[in-house]
Design an enzyme around this catalytic site. Sequence first.
Site, PDB file in Angstrom:
ATOM      1  N   ASN A  40       0.868  -1.179   0.000  1.00  0.00           N
ATOM      2  CA  ASN A  40       0.000   0.000   0.000  1.00  0.00           C
ATOM      3  C   ASN A  40       0.904   1.229   0.000  1.00  0.00           C
ATOM      4  O   ASN A  40       1.502   1.561   1.020  1.00  0.00           O
ATOM      5  CB  ASN A  40      -0.886  -0.046   1.256  1.00  0.00           C
ATOM      6  CG  ASN A  40      -1.759   1.179   1.398  1.00  0.00           C
ATOM      7  OD1 ASN A  40      -1.795   2.040   0.499  1.00  0.00           O
ATOM      8  ND2 ASN A  40      -2.460   1.281   2.505  1.00  0.00           N
ATOM      9  N   TRP A  41       1.012   1.848  -1.155  1.00  0.00           N
ATOM     10  CA  TRP A  41       1.955   2.975  -1.287  1.00  0.00           C
ATOM     11  C   TRP A  41       1.445   4.252  -0.625  1.00  0.00           C
ATOM     12  O   TRP A  41       2.189   5.226  -0.506  1.00  0.00           O
ATOM     13  CB  TRP A  41       2.244   3.246  -2.784  1.00  0.00           C
ATOM     14  CG  TRP A  41       2.980   2.143  -3.478  1.00  0.00           C
ATOM     15  CD1 TRP A  41       3.351   0.930  -2.953  1.00  0.00           C
ATOM     16  CD2 TRP A  41       3.452   2.144  -4.834  1.00  0.00           C
ATOM     17  NE1 TRP A  41       4.015   0.181  -3.907  1.00  0.00           N
ATOM     18  CE2 TRP A  41       4.090   0.902  -5.070  1.00  0.00           C
ATOM     19  CE3 TRP A  41       3.392   3.068  -5.881  1.00  0.00           C
ATOM     20  CZ2 TRP A  41       4.668   0.566  -6.291  1.00  0.00           C
ATOM     21  CZ3 TRP A  41       3.957   2.744  -7.108  1.00  0.00           C
ATOM     22  CH2 TRP A  41       4.594   1.502  -7.306  1.00  0.00           C
ATOM     23  N   LYS A  42       0.193   4.263  -0.252  1.00  0.00           N
ATOM     24  CA  LYS A  42      -0.419   5.437   0.403  1.00  0.00           C
ATOM     25  C   LYS A  42      -0.174   6.701  -0.438  1.00  0.00           C
ATOM     26  O   LYS A  42      -0.121   6.616  -1.655  1.00  0.00           O
ATOM     27  CB  LYS A  42       0.087   5.561   1.848  1.00  0.00           C
ATOM     28  CG  LYS A  42      -0.123   4.248   2.625  1.00  0.00           C
ATOM     29  CD  LYS A  42       0.105   4.370   4.099  1.00  0.00           C
ATOM     30  CE  LYS A  42      -0.146   3.026   4.769  1.00  0.00           C
ATOM     31  NZ  LYS A  42       0.005   3.053   6.212  1.00  0.00           N
TER      32      LYS A  42
ATOM     33  N   HIS B 268      -9.380   1.003   5.285  1.00  0.00           N
ATOM     34  CA  HIS B 268      -8.080   1.240   5.923  1.00  0.00           C
ATOM     35  C   HIS B 268      -8.275   2.198   7.105  1.00  0.00           C
ATOM     36  O   HIS B 268      -9.083   3.126   7.026  1.00  0.00           O
ATOM     37  CB  HIS B 268      -7.080   1.821   4.917  1.00  0.00           C
ATOM     38  CG  HIS B 268      -5.681   1.767   5.434  1.00  0.00           C
ATOM     39  ND1 HIS B 268      -5.203   2.681   6.346  1.00  0.00           N
ATOM     40  CD2 HIS B 268      -4.676   0.888   5.213  1.00  0.00           C
ATOM     41  CE1 HIS B 268      -3.952   2.360   6.652  1.00  0.00           C
ATOM     42  NE2 HIS B 268      -3.599   1.280   5.978  1.00  0.00           N
TER      43      HIS B 268
ATOM     44  N   GLU C  49      -6.569   4.593   8.049  1.00  0.00           N
ATOM     45  CA  GLU C  49      -6.360   6.000   7.689  1.00  0.00           C
ATOM     46  C   GLU C  49      -7.620   6.570   7.035  1.00  0.00           C
ATOM     47  O   GLU C  49      -7.900   7.766   7.157  1.00  0.00           O
ATOM     48  CB  GLU C  49      -5.124   6.128   6.784  1.00  0.00           C
ATOM     49  CG  GLU C  49      -3.856   5.975   7.614  1.00  0.00           C
ATOM     50  CD  GLU C  49      -2.691   5.306   6.913  1.00  0.00           C
ATOM     51  OE1 GLU C  49      -2.663   5.268   5.670  1.00  0.00           O
ATOM     52  OE2 GLU C  49      -1.795   4.804   7.631  1.00  0.00           O
TER      53      GLU C  49
ATOM     54  N   GLU D  90      -4.904  -4.947  10.763  1.00  0.00           N
ATOM     55  CA  GLU D  90      -3.887  -3.908  10.931  1.00  0.00           C
ATOM     56  C   GLU D  90      -4.129  -3.175  12.253  1.00  0.00           C
ATOM     57  O   GLU D  90      -4.937  -2.232  12.298  1.00  0.00           O
ATOM     58  CB  GLU D  90      -3.957  -2.896   9.787  1.00  0.00           C
ATOM     59  CG  GLU D  90      -3.749  -3.504   8.416  1.00  0.00           C
ATOM     60  CD  GLU D  90      -3.208  -2.492   7.408  1.00  0.00           C
ATOM     61  OE1 GLU D  90      -2.132  -2.754   6.861  1.00  0.00           O
ATOM     62  OE2 GLU D  90      -3.844  -1.441   7.203  1.00  0.00           O
TER      63      GLU D  90
ATOM     64  N   GLY E  20       2.913   2.314  10.772  1.00  0.00           N
ATOM     65  CA  GLY E  20       3.861   3.413  10.577  1.00  0.00           C
ATOM     66  C   GLY E  20       4.597   3.817  11.842  1.00  0.00           C
ATOM     67  O   GLY E  20       5.231   4.870  11.896  1.00  0.00           O
TER      68      GLY E  20
ATOM     69  N   SER F 175       3.799  -2.145  10.297  1.00  0.00           N
ATOM     70  CA  SER F 175       5.258  -2.191  10.438  1.00  0.00           C
ATOM     71  C   SER F 175       5.849  -3.560  10.119  1.00  0.00           C
ATOM     72  O   SER F 175       6.828  -3.980  10.732  1.00  0.00           O
ATOM     73  CB  SER F 175       5.690  -1.719  11.834  1.00  0.00           C
ATOM     74  OG  SER F 175       5.261  -0.383  12.049  1.00  0.00           O
TER      75      SER F 175
ATOM     76  N   GLY G 121       3.055  -1.087   4.286  1.00  0.00           N
ATOM     77  CA  GLY G 121       3.093   0.334   3.972  1.00  0.00           C
ATOM     78  C   GLY G 121       4.519   0.774   3.669  1.00  0.00           C
ATOM     79  O   GLY G 121       5.023   0.623   2.550  1.00  0.00           O
ATOM     80  N   GLY G 122       5.193   1.304   4.676  1.00  0.00           N
ATOM     81  CA  GLY G 122       6.536   1.874   4.497  1.00  0.00           C
ATOM     82  C   GLY G 122       7.501   0.977   3.742  1.00  0.00           C
ATOM     83  O   GLY G 122       8.214   1.440   2.830  1.00  0.00           O
TER      84      GLY G 122
HETATM   85  P1  13P Z   1       3.260   0.335   7.663  1.00  0.00           P
HETATM   86  O1  13P Z   1       3.784  -0.944   7.082  1.00  0.00           O
HETATM   87  O2  13P Z   1       3.966   1.561   7.201  1.00  0.00           O
HETATM   88  O3  13P Z   1       3.141   0.233   9.155  1.00  0.00           O
HETATM   89  O4  13P Z   1       1.757   0.490   7.121  1.00  0.00           O
HETATM   90  C1  13P Z   1       0.907  -0.582   7.216  1.00  0.00           C
HETATM   91  C2  13P Z   1      -0.336  -0.245   6.493  1.00  0.00           C
HETATM   92  O5  13P Z   1      -1.083   0.616   6.901  1.00  0.00           O
HETATM   93  C3  13P Z   1      -0.615  -0.948   5.236  1.00  0.00           C
HETATM   94  O6  13P Z   1      -1.884  -0.671   4.771  1.00  0.00           O
END
Ligand code: 13P
Length: 251
Positions: A9-11, A94, A96, A166, A172, A212, A233-234
């Site tokens: 997920n590149w956000k 998600h 977010e 999640e 993050g 993470s 994510g990251g």
């Molecule tokens: P991180 O891997 O940056 O913690 O993000 C996880 C995430 O929200 C994937 O959708």
Amino acid sequence: MRSKYVAGNWKMNMDKEGAQALAKGLVESLKGLNAKFMIAPPFVYLDSVYQIIKGSNIILGAQDMAATENGAHTGAVSGAMLKDIGVSTVILGHSERRYEFYENDTLINRKIHEALKSGLDVVLCIGELSSHRIVGVTERICEIQIRDGLAGITDEQLSHISIAYEPVWAIGTGKTATPQEAQDVHASVRSVISRIYGPKAAEEIKILYGGSMNASNAEELLAQPDIDGGLIGGASLKTDTFTPICKFASR
Ligand code: 13P
């Protein structure tokens, strides 16, 4: 036996050049690996990333979509539009979206119905806040998000849905649920699915862990019996950090 599924997920990251370079890198580095792989770039880069990954073993995901089919909905992107440009799956619910954009389970449920109607698969994200975990209601919160998110979804439709657990406190932050903590929630998610849809559906549904996940902790997390992959994510933003996770998943 469920195969593994790793999704990036590149956000809201990357520019066009970076998105294309990352997609090219991943097409090369994931070649021959044996799991399901998805990347979800920002909307505006979906089309150009698709031109790079089509024909590879990576499928294209979107990070969100509208709850309605078409019409006067300024700023929204429909499932049909996503499908039209090569998207095959969409991340919905998600945290977010839930906490920054005030999405609730009812809206997420409408989006899931709309996505499936458009022929898209879905990754439904669920997960508790740290305040929920502290007072011991993690599994209850996840159950509510599953039951309300999947309201009206049939057995057949469920086969197009994966769930991503999640924990919000792990996203993050560099904090990860321990493999045992994650396994416990995944097992409870599977039992919720079993109670709603029966044991066969529960055995088949893929439940991904997100929060993470990285090259150092992925192997142990992915070794848990109810963890079927990761939503990253990251660590999905660089070929060097995403590829090792994909390699663990394809063992
Ligand atoms: P991180 O891997 O940056 O913690 O993000 C996880 C995430 O929200 C994937 O959708």
